[in-house]
Each structure stands twice: as structure tokens, then as C-alpha cells.
Write an enzyme that holds these catalytic residues in place. Structure first.
Site, PDB file in Angstrom:
ATOM      1  CD  GLU A  47      -1.646  -2.398   1.647  1.00 11.26           C
ATOM      2  OE1 GLU A  47      -0.436  -2.617   1.920  1.00 11.26           O
ATOM      3  OE2 GLU A  47      -2.532  -3.267   1.801  1.00 11.26           O
ATOM      4  CG  PHE A 109      -9.281  -9.826  11.314  1.00  8.84           C
ATOM      5  CD1 PHE A 109      -8.035 -10.221  11.774  1.00  8.84           C
ATOM      6  CD2 PHE A 109      -9.514  -9.840   9.938  1.00  8.84           C
ATOM      7  CE1 PHE A 109      -7.045 -10.624  10.891  1.00  8.84           C
ATOM      8  CE2 PHE A 109      -8.521 -10.240   9.060  1.00  8.84           C
ATOM      9  CZ  PHE A 109      -7.291 -10.635   9.537  1.00  8.84           C
ATOM     10  CD  GLN A 110      -6.877  -7.417   7.716  1.00  7.08           C
ATOM     11  OE1 GLN A 110      -7.781  -7.164   6.937  1.00  7.08           O
ATOM     12  NE2 GLN A 110      -5.697  -7.893   7.309  1.00  7.08           N
ATOM     13  CE  LYS A 159     -16.611  -6.795   3.964  1.00  2.49           C
ATOM     14  NZ  LYS A 159     -15.867  -7.993   4.388  1.00  2.49           N
ATOM     15  CG  MET A 468      22.652  12.593   2.598  1.00  2.87           C
ATOM     16  SD  MET A 468      23.846  13.704   1.809  1.00  2.87           S
ATOM     17  CE  MET A 468      22.875  14.304   0.412  1.00  2.87           C
TER      18      MET A 468
END
Lengths: 556, 99
Positions: A47, A109-110, A159, A468
Site C-alpha cells: 500500500e 480483526f484488522q 464495510k 548521504m
């Protein structure tokens, strides 16, 4: 239709053709709607890649990029991309699935509190609480993302709202027009400019974001007034590098001419820039004798870090035009001694590319690449030494062609940003210039290039170091190279070949021309892996806490 | 709803009281508090009133900082849900910014 269908239909009605994302449980209804809808969904492989692809898409075309993710880990992975968009003021709309409304707050969940997570990395964020507000929320997200100072906006959709039965309607989400700048401060600005003997036009990323017309108007203003100009990292491409009185990039790795002259200026005309610490060095030593005239679209930037004698809030294109007209009517001081100084400083401090030895000198490599790329090419860099070399040694005809993570400094930015840019500018040659550290940060996006057969070119500058950080360890940490040696890097060309991407490695200066030619002229994606000396540093460097005229030029 | 929190920590810088009017949306109060903290202001006192009928929320916050309170006023007024930010403390002339 369902809420999920409404999401896809609203995006399509708003003119969105491409979105970047990754499916998961709480966003599955939207993915089902994508399966039957009219939008191209690009599957990135993390993502974060999707969010940064949306950033690259947005920056290359100066319009909104869209990314999509599921709840929980999907949303947390988006966060870095949103923070990148926040710090560089990039218009992005992120849509996340959330667990069903009755489950929010139950540690389902999640489930994470995405709205809470989003607060510090977005311009605004929404949790859709009822199905009836879904379409208007999406429209408002686009309006907010592209109006005023652009930025990322997140819409979190539970959802149950995605599966609710809904009716959709026509959608619109034009940017709110910028307000006109009042005449009085413009008059004050004109008066200050007329008095100035050593003015500098200090140009930031805001000019490009104000649109191509603002870029054209700024160039016209510079031409009319003859005021020497400097750009920030994000302002690169806004002023033509061919302009006589253009001094290049200012700041930590800026040009000597820009850093020396800005310090002596008596007036800064700031356009869409924000006195970032990488520009100013030690703030109270920056341009110490200069008055400030500051154009911005965000009132918070006026006098945030440096007092503005005149703040010019609003429509930049119109403001520059009207200020130019006032100055045409009544011009100011003769600037020719200051202009001659600009020419002399530029001549005295030209870049040199004649480094002795067989090894490849990265600045020369990038200069040659810049000369061989078509003018409308897009270069998306990562973060580190190569990023500064791109800024110093490549030339860009517009700010939309140079994609560099300026505010956040996001390693791993370049590859997904290049993928996004390839979608918003399908006919352009798109090159990701990366380093061996950054490349590995989002290397999974090679899978996206393979999946869609994208012709993205990759120039990987490899010093087997986090260069760097290594440079700073050498200069400021007594040479203790803590965790910056990457001599165990993978075989990059072999790695690319596993994704069906052709490539080669070059190590010697006499291989440069052919290597660049292979990269630029490849039909599909290509990886040019370039080995350089581990000890090479970016010069000049304004050390931390120093004033801009105190540039280091060697490690001695 | 009215809440009030009196800080017991030592005072840093001048105190200012700010009145904020905003749309009452999820996270509106968190957004305001986050900006106050992140921009370098210490919260000394807060009162919140929300009205469900018109979905408005009004806050009175007293903050302390060495920084100018106008910088905070600017940042708060930039928040999308905020409609006005007024500095109401005696030390400063009232100055209203409409967002």
C-alpha cells in the site's frame, strides 16, 4: 446500487481514470465494484507503493491522484505516502475500507483507528458515518485535496456502508478558485521592489502547483524585472535553467552562486516557498539584510518562520501579472550591477565534470542523461546523494518533470512515483533515478512494472552505501560508519531479470555513453546499474547550524 | 457537554485564551488538540460545548507558549471544520479570523 458501486461511479464521474491500490477484507465490496466498473485499478505490491504512485501521478500532471487500501495494515502502510503528500502539498485522495460500523471500537480483526492515525498526515480526513453522506464526502475530499494549498485527504468507509443500497447522482468537485490578492499589499510590494538594489526572486514548489499559467507568469515577471532568481528543490523547473540571471538551487546542497547572492540580497520576493531549514541554513543568518515580500496561498506560511514585510495571499498568476504591470508603469532601481554580479558568480562557480580517473562520476552521468532525455521526460528520484545530484546536474523544463520527495525525504519514493507518473503522462519517458539504499525500500514495485508492462526506466547509482548518511558520518561523526555499508547488496541486474526487466551494469567512465543510450532507447523497462566510488560526496554542503555562505566543498 | 482541565505543570510563556467555533465532526476536538500540542503550545484549561441539533461545537482553550499566539490562531483557523478562532485573553487585542 451499493455504496461500493457509488464509490466507483463517483470516482468515474469526477474524471478519475486510474487508481492505485491493494485489496483486503474490509474493502472487498469496493474491489467487487471495481471488477464491474469503468476505472483502471493498478495493483501495487504494497500500500505504500500505491500511495506513492498516487503522489507521482498527481505531481506529474498537477491533479489529484487516488489510492485505495483495506483497513488495519492496509491503511497503516498508506501512512508514509500520505505524509509525503502532506509535506509536499500534493493532492491525493486516499480511500480506506473500515470494519463495519457496529464493530468500530471493539478491536475487531484488522481494525485500527484510521481517522485518528490520519490526523497528522492529511489535510483533512473523513469517517463516513452514514450511507447518505458517502457521495458528498467523496466530492468534498476532491475539492479539499485540490483547493487552496493542495494536500492529501482520506476517506474511511466502513464495510456496512459499502454494501448499503444507495442511489447515486452526477458528481462534481472543482477546486475552489483562489481569491484575488488585494491591491494595497501589491502596491506595497511594488514600492519595496522599486527601492531594492539587490533583490532575489526565491521560487518554491507552490508556483508549479498554482498551475502552468503561474509558471509562465513567473517567467514573464522574471524576464520583465531582470531580478536574479533562485529555486528550492521543489521549485526546480519553474525558472528556465537557461535564464541568464537564474542562479539555480539554494540551500544545503545549492549552488555557490545562489547561496552567496541570497545572503547579500536586500529584498526577497518569495513565491510559493516556505523558508524550510534545508533552504535557509541557520534561520537567523539567512539573507540577514533582506526585506521580504511573500506570495503564498496558505496564510499560515506568511511570517511563520521569517517575518514578511508584505504578505500576498491568493491567486499567484493574477498577482504576478498585476505586480508586473505596476512595475512596468514605474520601474525601480537600475539592477545592472547586481545582474552583472549574478553572471560573474555563475561563471566563477560552474559545475565541473572533468574528474580524473576511470570510475564513473555521478554528476557527469546525470548531466549526460539529462542531455539525452526528451524534454518532456519525467524523472522521479529517491532520497539521498543521488537525489541531490539530480537536483544539481539535471535540467528540467517544468516542475512537473522533476519528482523528488522534498519535505518528507521518503526513501523508496522514486519507483512507485515513477509508476504513477507513467500513468498520468503515458507518452512521456519516465526515469526513476535511485540509489542502492532507496531502491530496496520499495523494490516490490518491480512487480507492478512487470504486471502492466510499464516502460519505466531505472537508473540505479550504486556506491554500496547509504551514501548521504555515510557522508555525514564521515564529516560530522568522525568516520564511524554505523550501519551504512551495503557491500552485501543483491545482484541488481539479476534481480531485475527476475521481473522480466532487461539491464546491465557499468563501472567505467568509457561505458557511460553506451549505458545511457541503452537506458534511454530501451523499448520497455530497463535497469542501468552504475557502480560509483563509495567515497564520493555531494558538494557543496552547508553544514548543520551554519549560514548559507559557509559552504564546505571538500572533506578536508 | 462541558469539560475543564486545570494544568498543574509550571507555566511556560504567556497565557492566552482562544475561542474556537467548529463543525462537530468525528475527531474535531482531537484535531484541535493535536495542532495545539504539535505547534508548541501547552494546554492549561479547556471547556467544550457541543450542540447536537446544529452539529456545532464551541471550545474555549487557554494555552501557554513562548511563541506568538497568532501563529496558533492561523494554524487552527486552517482546519477544515473550524469556522472561527478568536483570541479573547486580556493581554491581546481581540482578533478574529474567519476560516
Amino acid at each position: 446500487m451499493t455504496g461500493a458501486d457509488l464509490v466507483v461511479q463517483t470516482l468515474a464521474n469526477l474524471g478519475v481514470k486510474t487508481i492505485f491500490g491493494y485489496p483486503g477484507g474490509a474493502i472487498m465490496p469496493v474491489y467487487d465494484a471495481i471488477h464491474r466498473g469503468d476505472i483502471d485499478h493498478i495493483l501495487c505490491r504494497n500500500e505504500q507503493g500505491a500511495a506513492l504512485a498516487a503522489v507521482g501521478f498527481a505531481r506529474a500532471c498537477n491533479d489529484v491522484g487516488v489510492c485505495l487500501a483495506t483497513s488495519g495494515p492496509g491503511a497503516t502502510n498508506l501512512i508514509t505516502g500520505l505524509a509525503d503528500a502532506m509535506l509536499d502539498s500534493v493532492p491525493v485522495v486516499a480511500i480506506t475500507g473500515q470494519v463495519a460500523s457496529p464493530l468500530i471500537g471493539t478491536d475487531a480483526f484488522q481494525e485500527v483507528d484510521v481517522l485518528g492515525l490520519s490526523l497528522s498526515v492529511t489535510k483533512h480526513s473523513f469517517l463516513v458515518e452514514s450511507a447518505s453522506e458517502l457521495q458528498s464526502t467523496l466530492e468534498e475530499a476532491f475539492i479539499l485535496a485540490r483547493s487552496g494549498r493542495p494536500g492529501p485527504v482520506l476517506v474511511d468507509i466502513p464495510k456496512d456502508i459499502q454494501v448499503a443500497a444507495l442511489l447515486g447522482g452526477p458528481a462534481s468537485a472543482d477546486a475552489e478558485p483562489a481569491e484575488s490578492i488585494a491591491d494595497e499589499p501589491l502596491e506595497q510590494a511594488a514600492a519595496l521592489i522599486r527601492q531594492a538594489k539587490q533583490p532575489i526572486l526565491y521560487v518554491g514548489g507552490g508556483v508549479g502547483m498554482a498551475g502552468p499559467q503561474a509558471v509562465a507568469e513567473l517567467r514573464r515577471f522574471a524576464e520583465q524585472t531582470g531580478i536574479p532568481s533562485i529555486v528550492t528543490l521543489k521549485g526546480i523547473g519553474t525558472v528556465e535553467d537557461s535564464r541568464d540571471y537564474h542562479l539555480g538551487m539554494v540551500g544545503m546542497h545549492g549552488t555557490k552562486a545562489a547561496n552567496l547572492m541570497v545572503q547579500e540580497s536586500d529584498l526577497l520576493i518569495v513565491a510559493g516557498a516556505r523558508f524550510d531549514d534545508r533552504v535557509t541554513g541557520k534561520l537567523d543568518t539567512f539573507a540577514p539584510n533582506a526585506s521580504v515580500v511573500h506570495f503564498d496561498i496558505d496564510h499560515c506560511e506568511i511570517s511563520k518562520l521569517r517575518h514578511a514585510h508584505v504578505g500576498l495571499l491568493g491567486d499567484l498568476t493574477d498577482g504576478l501579472k498585476r505586480l508586473g504591470a505596476k512595475l512596468a508603469e514605474q520601474p525601480g532601481e537600475d539592477l545592472s550591477p547586481w545582474q552583472q554580479r549574478a553572471l560573474a558568480e555563475k561563471a566563477q562557480h560552474q559545475w565541473r565534470y572533468d574528474k580524473p580517473g576511470e570510475s564513473i562520476y555521478a554528476p557527469k552521468l546525470l548531466k549526460l542523461l539529462s542531455e539525452q532525455l526528451p524534454t518532456d521526460s519525467v524523472v522521479a528520484c529517491d532520497v539521498g546523494q543521488h537525489q541531490m545530484w539530480v537536483a544539481q546536474h539535471m535540467s528540467f523544463s517544468l516542475p512537473y518533470n522533476h519528482l523528488s520527495s522534498g519535505g518528507l525525504g521518503t526513501m523508496g519514493f522514486g519507483l512507485p512515483a515513477a509508476i504513477g507518473a507513467q500513468y498520468s503522462r503515458p507518452d512521456a519517458t519516465v526515469v526513476n533515478v535511485t540509489g542502492d539504499g532507496s531502491f530496496m525500500m520499495n523494490v516490490q514495485e518491480l512487480g507492478t512494472i512487470r504486471r502492466y508492462g510499464l516502460p519505466v526506466k531505472i537508473l540505479l547509482i550504486d556506491n554500496e552505501r547509504l551514501g548521504m548518511v555515510r557522508q555525514w558520518q564521515q564529516l560530522f561523526f568522525d568516520g564511524r560508519f554505523s550501519e551504512t555499508i551495503l557491500s552485501d547488496n543483491p545482484e541488481f541486474v539479476t534481480l531485475a531479470s527476475a521481473f522480466g526487466i532487461a539491464g546491465r551494469t557499468i563501472t567505467r567512465d568509457d561505458e557511460l555513453q553506451q549505458g545511457i543510450s541503452d537506458l534511454v532507447n530501451s523499448q520497455g523497462s530497463y535497469l542501468l546499474h552504475v557502480r560509483i566510488d563509495a567515497e564520493e560526496n555531494v558538494w557543496p554542503l552547508v553544514p548543520p547550524g551554519a549560514a548559507n555562505q559557509q559552504m564546505m566543498e571538500t572533506a578536508e | 457537554m462541558t469539560t475543564s482541565a486545570q494544568s498543574t505543570a509550571s507555566q511556560a510563556g504567556q497565557q492566552h485564551t482562544i475561542s474556537i467555533e467548529a463543525q462537530d465532526r468525528p475527531a474535531t476536538v482531537e484535531r484541535l488538540l493535536r495542532v495545539i500540542r504539535h505547534r508548541g503550545y501547552r494546554l492549561c484549561r479547556m471547556a467544550v460545548e457541543s450542540s447536537q441539533e446544529d452539529e456545532r461545537i464551541a471550545l474555549s482553550v487557554t494555552v501557554a507558549s513562548d511563541k506568538s499566539v497568532v501563529l496558533l490562531q492561523n494554524q487552527l483557523s486552517k482546519l477544515v471544520d473550524v469556522s472561527s478562532v478568536e483570541i479573547t485573553s486580556a493581554e491581546t487585542n481581540p482578533l478574529r479570523i474567519s476560516a
